[in-house]
Write a protein that holds these residues in place. Structure first.
Motif, PDB file in Angstrom:
ATOM      1  N   PHE A  67       0.827  -1.203   0.000  1.00  0.00           N
ATOM      2  CA  PHE A  67       0.000   0.000   0.000  1.00  0.00           C
ATOM      3  C   PHE A  67       0.866   1.260   0.000  1.00  0.00           C
ATOM      4  O   PHE A  67       0.582   2.230  -0.714  1.00  0.00           O
ATOM      5  N   GLU A  70       0.917   4.259  -2.800  1.00  0.00           N
ATOM      6  CA  GLU A  70       0.662   5.672  -2.536  1.00  0.00           C
ATOM      7  C   GLU A  70       1.855   6.549  -2.892  1.00  0.00           C
ATOM      8  O   GLU A  70       1.696   7.654  -3.405  1.00  0.00           O
ATOM      9  N   GLY A  77       0.034   6.056  -7.009  1.00  0.00           N
ATOM     10  CA  GLY A  77      -1.355   6.384  -6.679  1.00  0.00           C
ATOM     11  C   GLY A  77      -1.826   7.669  -7.323  1.00  0.00           C
ATOM     12  O   GLY A  77      -2.882   7.718  -7.962  1.00  0.00           O
ATOM     13  N   GLU A  91      -8.132   4.338  -8.930  1.00  0.00           N
ATOM     14  CA  GLU A  91      -7.140   4.538  -7.864  1.00  0.00           C
ATOM     15  C   GLU A  91      -7.750   4.271  -6.504  1.00  0.00           C
ATOM     16  O   GLU A  91      -7.152   3.606  -5.651  1.00  0.00           O
ATOM     17  N   ASP A  92      -8.974   4.753  -6.300  1.00  0.00           N
ATOM     18  CA  ASP A  92      -9.655   4.555  -5.027  1.00  0.00           C
ATOM     19  C   ASP A  92      -9.957   3.077  -4.793  1.00  0.00           C
ATOM     20  O   ASP A  92      -9.820   2.566  -3.676  1.00  0.00           O
ATOM     21  N   GLU A  96      -6.658   1.224  -3.947  1.00  0.00           N
ATOM     22  CA  GLU A  96      -6.262   1.655  -2.598  1.00  0.00           C
ATOM     23  C   GLU A  96      -7.053   0.885  -1.540  1.00  0.00           C
ATOM     24  O   GLU A  96      -6.492   0.339  -0.582  1.00  0.00           O
ATOM     25  N   ASN A  97      -8.360   0.809  -1.729  1.00  0.00           N
ATOM     26  CA  ASN A  97      -9.211   0.117  -0.767  1.00  0.00           C
ATOM     27  C   ASN A  97      -8.915  -1.382  -0.734  1.00  0.00           C
ATOM     28  O   ASN A  97      -8.891  -2.009   0.336  1.00  0.00           O
ATOM     29  N   GLU A 147      -0.368  11.853   4.411  1.00  0.00           N
ATOM     30  CA  GLU A 147      -1.711  11.386   4.761  1.00  0.00           C
ATOM     31  C   GLU A 147      -2.112  11.873   6.157  1.00  0.00           C
ATOM     32  O   GLU A 147      -3.255  12.271   6.379  1.00  0.00           O
ATOM     33  N   GLU A 154      -4.432   5.358   6.423  1.00  0.00           N
ATOM     34  CA  GLU A 154      -3.457   5.166   5.356  1.00  0.00           C
ATOM     35  C   GLU A 154      -2.058   5.579   5.797  1.00  0.00           C
ATOM     36  O   GLU A 154      -1.056   5.010   5.345  1.00  0.00           O
TER      37      GLU A 154
END
Length: 831
Positions: free
Chosen positions: A503, A507, A511, A522-523, A526-527, A638, A776
C-alpha cells in the motif's frame, strides 16, 4: 547422320551435366565456408546478448527483490532478444545436434522464468555458462569471441609481464619495468617522437615504468586517471614523473625515468580520478597509493617480492565488455582505423567527476541518452582519450543540435551525452579527433575520423519511461505475492505487514498518477490493498479472491499508464481534477458568503475571500515543502491531510450547531429583528474564516500534487492541462456565482436549513475521509467490516473506525435536533 547427331547431343548434354556437377562441387565448399562464417558470427552475436543478460541481471535483483528497475527491465528486453536470436540459429544447431537444439532453448526459457520470478542471479549465471559452452563448441569458437580477441590478448600479455600487482579497494595496480624507450604522440595535430620533443624522455633516462591499472573483478583496463610515480633511494635520492596514457600491446600508463645505479629503491604510484563520467555513483573516486619495492642490478630493474594476482573474482572474461557493447549497438560502421558504433536509449543520469566528487548532470528537459562506442578495427579494443562531437539534424525541419560527448565508464567504456530531442528522424554526424594518447609504435597511431548514423526516436524502447510510470506496479505485485505466500504459510503478521508495504509503495509511487487519469480506479485499488492487509491478520476465505481482483485492477492501471495520453484526454483529466477537488470548497465558501449576505453582513464577506486566498497560498507552500524541503513520505502527507480534515470537522460542527439554533421560527425572527449587522461577533468571524480556510487548504495542496502527477505522465507540452485547469476554474466560478446569487433569495429559514445541511454533510464526509487518511498514514488502526457500506463521496469506507465515528456523529445529530426542536422548544415555551 542421325546417329551422329544423337551422339553429339549425348556428348554435349553429358559435358553440360559434368560441368554443372564440377561447379556444384567447387561451389559447395565456398558456400559451406560462408555458411560457417555467418553461423559463427551469429553465434558470437548471441553470446554477446547473453553476456548482457548476465551483466544486467546481477545488478537488478537481490534476495528476490528488484534493486534496480532499469537494469531489471533491460534484462527482460535482452533475454527476449536472445531467444529471438536463438530461434534464427535453431535449425542449423538442430542439424548438428537435435538434443542440443531443444536443450539450449529450454535453458533460455528457464532463464526467462528465473528473471520473471526475480530468482537468484547465480542461477542465471550457471545457466549462461552452460549455454555459452555449448554454443562455443558448436561454432568452433574458443572462450573469447573474435571481436574481443584483441582485448583478451592484451590482458594476457599484461598478466605475463607484470613484475607485481596489488589489490587496493576495487582496483588492480600492476607495475612493469623495462629499458627506456621512445614514443610517438600528437603535438599540434602532428605525430612526433618523444626524444625529439623532450616531453616524455630526457637524455640519460634509463628505465621505462609501466603502470597497469585495472578493475579488480573484471580486469578491464581503466583509462582517464591521473597517475604519477615517485621513486626514492636508500640514500635519500628521489625522482618523480607523471605517467602518460599509452596505446601499445595493451593499454597502460608509462614514462621514462633515470635510476642512478645499482641498489634498492621504493616506487610510490599515486592514482587520482580523472575526467571520466560514470553511470553509477558507487564507483571509486578517492586517491590511492600503491607501494612497490625495487632492486636494480646492472641494466635490470625488478619488483621485489610482489605476487602476480591474475585471477578475476566474478568470472567476467576478458573482452566481455566488448561483446556486451557490440550486442547493444544499433549500427556499427568501419571507418579507416575505427569501428564506430551508435546506441540510442532513454535518458539516464551521467555522473561527472567535478571538484573531487561525482555529480549528476541530467537536465529536466533531456529525454534521450546517445552513445558512441569507438573501437580499434584491427584489434576490436575500445579506444579511450578520443574527442568526439555529435551534430543532430532533424530530417523534417532541418533543426540542428550540437553536443560534446563525454567518456563514460559503465558496463563498457563509451562516449555519451544526454540530449533534448523532439520526436522524429535525425541524421547523426559523429566527428572524432585523434586520441590524446602516446603510442609505442608509430604505425599504431590513431587519427581522425567521421561518420553518420540515423536516429529514429520511434525505435527507442520506452523502458525507462515505462519504468517511471509502471515500475511501482511490478513492485506492488511482487510484494502482494510475497504477502500471499506468507499468509498461506500461516505467518499472518508478516503477511499483513507486506500488504501494508504494498500500500505504501502504491501511494508513494503511482497512486497520484493513476488518480490523475482515473480517480475511481485509484480509489478501488487503494481500498483493496488496505482490505487485504486487514484480512491477512487472521484466517479468511476471501484472501485469494481479493488478491486476484487486485491483480486484475493493477493490470488495468498498468495499461492505463502505458497508454499514450491524447490532447483531449489530458484536457478532460485536468478539468476533472480541478472541478472534483474544488467543488466541495466552492459549496462551503458560497454557503458562508450567502449566509453573510442574507444576514446583512456584506462587509464581512471580505474575511471569507481573504481566508480562501490565504489557504491557496498555504496549499502551494505546503505542497512545495512536502516535495522539496521536508521530502515528506506518503505517511506524513496522509497524516497532515487527515489532521486538517478533523480540525475542519470540529469547526464545521460548531458552525452547523450555531446555524440550526436559528432554524426555529421564534429564534430566527428574534435574530433578524435584533441588531443584525452586529450579530456576527468577532469570534464568529474567526470561526467562519477558519471554515473557509480549512475547506480550501485541504483540497488545495492535494490538487497541486495531482497536477504534478499529471504533468509527469503527460507528453511534452502541457497546454491541454493548462486549458483544462482554466476551464475547470471557470466552471467553479460560475457555480460559486449561481449559488451565492440564488442562495440570497431563499427564505431565511429554508436557507438556514439548507446551509446547516451542507455543513453537516461536509463534516460527515470530512470525518470519514480524515480518519481514512490517518489509517493510510498508519496513525490509526484499520479493521474492515464486510457488511458496512462503502460510499467514498460520503466518506464511508467499510472500516470499524470510520463507520463507528460516523454513526456516533449521526447519533449526535439526532439528539441535537431532538433537543433543539422538541425538548428545548417546549422548555422555552413553558418559560
Amino acid at each position: 547422320m542421325a546417329s551422329f547427331l544423337f551422339m553429339k547431343i549425348i556428348i554435349t548434354k553429358g559435358l553440360l551435366v559434368f560441368a554443372l556437377i564440377i561447379t556444384a562441387m567447387l561451389a559447395s565448399p565456398i558456400s559451406s565456408a560462408d555458411s560457417g562464417t555467418n553461423f559463427k558470427a551469429d553465434v558470437q552475436s548471441l553470446l554477446g546478448t547473453l553476456k548482457l543478460v548476465g551483466a544486467e541481471y546481477v545488478d537488478a535483483v537481490k534476495d528476490g527483490k528488484i534493486i534496480d528497475e532499469k537494469e531489471y527491465l533491460e534484462t527482460e528486453i535482452f533475454i527476449d532478444k536472445a531467444i529471438e536470436q536463438y530461434t534464427g540459429l535453431a535449425e542449423e544447431i538442430g542439424q548438428a545436434s537435435p538434443e542440443l537444439k531443444v536443450g539450449i532453448l529450454t535453458q533460455l526459457n528457464a532463464i526467462k522464468q528465473i528473471v520473471q520470478s526475480k530468482g537468484d542471479p547465480a542461477s542465471v549465471g550457471e545457466q549462461l555458462k552452460e549455454i555459452t559452452a555449448s554454443l562455443q563448441k558448436l561454432s568452433g569458437g574458443g572462450v573469447v569471441s573474435d571481436q574481443a580477441k584483441g582485448e583478451a590478448r592484451g590482458q594476457s600479455l599484461a598478466d605475463t609481464r607484470l613484475g607485481g600487482e596489488q589489490l587496493i579497494g576495487g582496483l588492480r595496480m600492476g607495475l612493469i619495468i623495462e629499458p627506456a624507450k621512445n614514443f610517438w604522440f600528437y603535438d599540434n595535430e602532428k605525430l612526433i617522437e618523444n626524444s625529439a620533443a623532450g616531453l616524455l624522455a630526457q637524455a640519460g633516462q634509463t628505465h621505462y615504468f609501466k603502470a597497469v591499472l585495472r578493475e579488480k573483478t573484471t580486469k578491464r583496463m581503466i583509462p582517464y586517471t591521473e597517475i604519477s610515480i615517485n621513486i626514492t633511494g636508500t640514500d635519500g635520492w628521489s625522482s618523480s614523473a607523471k605517467l602518460y596514457p599509452v596505446w601499445g600491446e595493451f593499454f597502460h600508463y608509462g614514462n621514462n625515468l633515470s635510476l642512478p645505479g645499482d641498489g634498492n629503491y621504493q616506487a610510490a604510484v599515486s592514482i587520482e580520478h580523472g575526467p571520466m563520467a560514470h553511470e553509477e555513483l558507487d564507483k571509486w573516486i578517492k586517491p590511492i597509493v600503491a607501494i612497490f619495492d625495487l632492486t636494480v642490478k646492472g641494466n635490470t630493474a625488478e619488483v621485489i617480492e610482489q605476487p602476480k594476482i591474475t585471477a578475476a573474482d566474478d568470472g567476467f572474461a576478458p573482452g566481455d565488455d566488448i561483446d556486451i557493447a557490440v550486442a547493444e549497438l544499433w549500427e556499427e560502421k568501419r571507418v579507416g582505423q575505427y569501428s564506430i558504433g551508435f546506441i540510442a536509449e532513454n535518458v539516464e543520469e551521467i555522473y561527472a567527476f567535478q571538484s573531487g566528487t561525482l555529480s549528476g548532470t541530467k537536465r529536466p528537459t533531456d529525454n534521450y541518452h546517445l552513445e558512441v562506442v569507438l573501437r580499434e578495427a584491427s584489434s576490436g579494443r575500445i579506444v579511450p582519450y578520443a574527442t568526439l562531437t555529435m551534430r543532430l539534424t532533424n530530417q523534417k525541419t532541418g533543426q540542428q543540435v550540437n553536443y560534446n560527448l563525454v567518456p563514460m565508464w559503465a558496463t563498457f567504456l563509451h562516449y555519451a551525452t544526454n540530449a533534448e530531442v523532439v520526436p522524429g528522424a535525425w541524421n547523426v554526424e559523429v566527428e572524432i579527433a585523434a586520441p590524446a594518447l602516446a603510442y609505442e609504435k608509430q604505425a599504431n597511431a590513431l587519427g581522425e575520423a567521421a561518420t553518420e548514423f540515423t536516429f529514429d526516436t520511434d525505435k527507442v524502447s520506452k523502458a525507462e519511461e515505462t519504468n517511471e510510470l509502471t515500475g511501482g506496479i511490478a513492485k506492488i505485485k511482487d510484494t502482494v505475492d510475497q504477502a500471499v505466500r506468507e499468509y498461506k504459510a500461516g505467518n499472518y503478521e508478516a503477511a499483513s505487514k507486506l500488504a501494508r508495504d504494498a500500500f505504501i509503495i502504491f501511494e508513494e509511487e503511482i497512486g497520484s498518477k493513476i488518480s490523475a487519469k482515473n480517480a475511481p480506479l485509484e480509489d478501488e485499488i487503494e481500498n483493496q490493498i488496505l482490505k487485504l492487509s486487514s484480512m491477512m491478520k487472521g484466517p479468511s476465505l476471501e484472501v485469494d479472491n481479493l488478491a486476484a481482483t487486485l491483480d486484475d485492477n493493477l493490470d488495468r492501471a498498468e495499461a492505463l499508464l502505458q497508454k499514450p495520453t491524447s490532447v483531449a484526454a489530458l484536457f478532460i483529466q485536468s478539468l476533472a481534477i480541478i472541478t472534483r477537488e474544488g467543488f466541495e470548497a466552492i459549496i462551503i465558501l458560497a454557503a458562508i458568503i450567502a449566509y453573510l449576505l442574507v444576514t446583512e453582513n456584506k462587509e464581512k464577506v471580505k474575511i471569507i475571500y481573504q481566508a480562501a486566498g490565504l489557504a491557496i497560498l498555504a496549499s502551494l507552500l505546503t505542497a512545495w515543502l512536502i516535495e522539496r524541503v521536508f521530502k515528506a513520505g506518503f505517511a506524513s502527507q496522509e497524516i497532515l491531510e487527515g489532521a486538517t480534515m478533523l480540525v475542519a470537522v470540529a469547526v464545521l460542527l460548531y458552525v452547523w450547531y450555531w446555524l440550526i439554533n436559528k432554524i426555529p421560527a421564534y429564534k430566527w425572527q428574534k435574530f433578524i429583528h435584533g441588531k443584525v449587522k452586529n450579530a456576527v461577533t468577532s469570534g464568529n468571524q474567526f470561526i467562519l474564516g477558519s471554515v473557509a480556510f480549512l475547506a480550501v487548504y485541504r483540497e488545495g495542496f492535494e490538487t497541486v500534487l495531482f497536477y504534478k502527477a499529471l504533468f509527469i505522465s503527460a507528453p511534452a507540452g502541457g497546454y491541454p492541462i493548462f486549458f483544462g485547469l482554466i476551464s475547470g476554474a471557470l466552471i467553479l466560478a460560475i457555480t460559486f456565482w449561481l449559488f451565492k446569487k440564488f442562495g440570497v433569495k431563499i427564505p431565511i429559514k429554508q436557507f438556514f436549513i439548507a446551509t446547516s445541511a451542507i455543513m453537516f454533510y461536509m463534516a460527515f464526509t470530512f470525518l470519514g475521509n480524515g480518519l481514512a487518511e490517518l489509517q493510510e498514514g498508519q496513525a490509526l488502526s484499520t479493521n474492515f467490516l464486510s457488511w458496512a457500506p462503502r460510499i467514498p463521496f460520503l466518506g464511508m469506507y467499510s472500516t470499524v473506525e470510520t463507520f463507528v465515528a460516523q454513526m456516533i456523529l449521526l447519533i449526535v445529530l439526532s439528539f441535537s435536533l431532538l433537543y433543539l426542536f422538541f425538548w428545548r422548544r417546549e422548555k422555552d415555551t413553558q418559560e
